[in-house]
Design a protein around this motif. Structure first.
Motif, PDB file in Angstrom:
ATOM      1  N   GLU A  22      45.956  30.176  26.248  1.00  0.00           N
ATOM      2  CA  GLU A  22      45.850  28.720  26.072  1.00  0.00           C
ATOM      3  C   GLU A  22      45.303  28.059  27.328  1.00  0.00           C
ATOM      4  OE1 GLU A  22      46.255  25.022  24.107  1.00  0.00           O
ATOM      5  OE2 GLU A  22      46.436  27.058  23.317  1.00  0.00           O
ATOM      6  N   ARG A  23      45.798  28.507  28.487  1.00  0.00           N
ATOM      7  CA  ARG A  23      45.308  27.941  29.746  1.00  0.00           C
ATOM      8  C   ARG A  23      43.825  28.240  29.952  1.00  0.00           C
ATOM      9  NH1 ARG A  23      46.569  30.577  34.367  1.00  0.00           N
ATOM     10  NH2 ARG A  23      44.827  29.791  35.507  1.00  0.00           N
ATOM     11  N   ALA A  24      43.417  29.454  29.629  1.00  0.00           N
ATOM     12  CA  ALA A  24      42.006  29.821  29.782  1.00  0.00           C
ATOM     13  C   ALA A  24      41.134  28.986  28.852  1.00  0.00           C
ATOM     14  CB  ALA A  24      41.821  31.307  29.492  1.00  0.00           C
ATOM     15  N   GLN A  25      41.644  28.678  27.668  1.00  0.00           N
ATOM     16  CA  GLN A  25      40.877  27.866  26.715  1.00  0.00           C
ATOM     17  C   GLN A  25      40.756  26.424  27.208  1.00  0.00           C
ATOM     18  OE1 GLN A  25      42.624  27.605  22.846  1.00  0.00           O
ATOM     19  NE2 GLN A  25      40.868  26.566  21.955  1.00  0.00           N
ATOM     20  N   LEU A  26      41.833  25.874  27.745  1.00  0.00           N
ATOM     21  CA  LEU A  26      41.814  24.481  28.189  1.00  0.00           C
ATOM     22  C   LEU A  26      41.110  24.296  29.526  1.00  0.00           C
ATOM     23  CD1 LEU A  26      45.461  23.379  27.298  1.00  0.00           C
ATOM     24  CD2 LEU A  26      43.360  22.728  26.134  1.00  0.00           C
ATOM     25  N   GLU A  27      41.362  25.198  30.461  1.00  0.00           N
ATOM     26  CA  GLU A  27      40.870  25.024  31.827  1.00  0.00           C
ATOM     27  C   GLU A  27      39.670  25.882  32.168  1.00  0.00           C
ATOM     28  OE1 GLU A  27      44.209  25.964  34.250  1.00  0.00           O
ATOM     29  OE2 GLU A  27      45.433  24.339  33.478  1.00  0.00           O
TER      30      GLU A  27
END
Length: 77
Positions: A27-32
């Protein structure tokens, strides 16, 4: 029987932790975006950085402790 229950509990906690860590990372890789790509962009100059002369950041053991600012009146409470 008790050892089996303890082992099963530890296994459940560890597998849940591993799955949750994977979900949060995705999720973090997708958002950031991915961290290696960001670092490459910083090094290549694609991402601009603002540098202010005379400022610095440091992380020491003392900075992790809560410190109170000195009292300007000099009296202690």
């Amino acid at each position: 029987m008790t050892k089996l229950l303890i082992g099963l509990t530890v296994f459940t906690v560890m597998t849940t932790w591993q799955r949750g860590r994977g979900l949060v990372t995705a999720e973090r890789a997708q958002l950031e975006g991915r961290l290696p790509e960001f670092i490459d962009d910083l090094r290549s100059g694609k991402v601009s950085t603002l540098r202010i002369p005379g400022t610095a950041c440091s992380s020491t053991a003392a900075s992790r402790q809560r410190r109170r600012a000195p009292n300007p009146r000099g009296d202690s409470f």
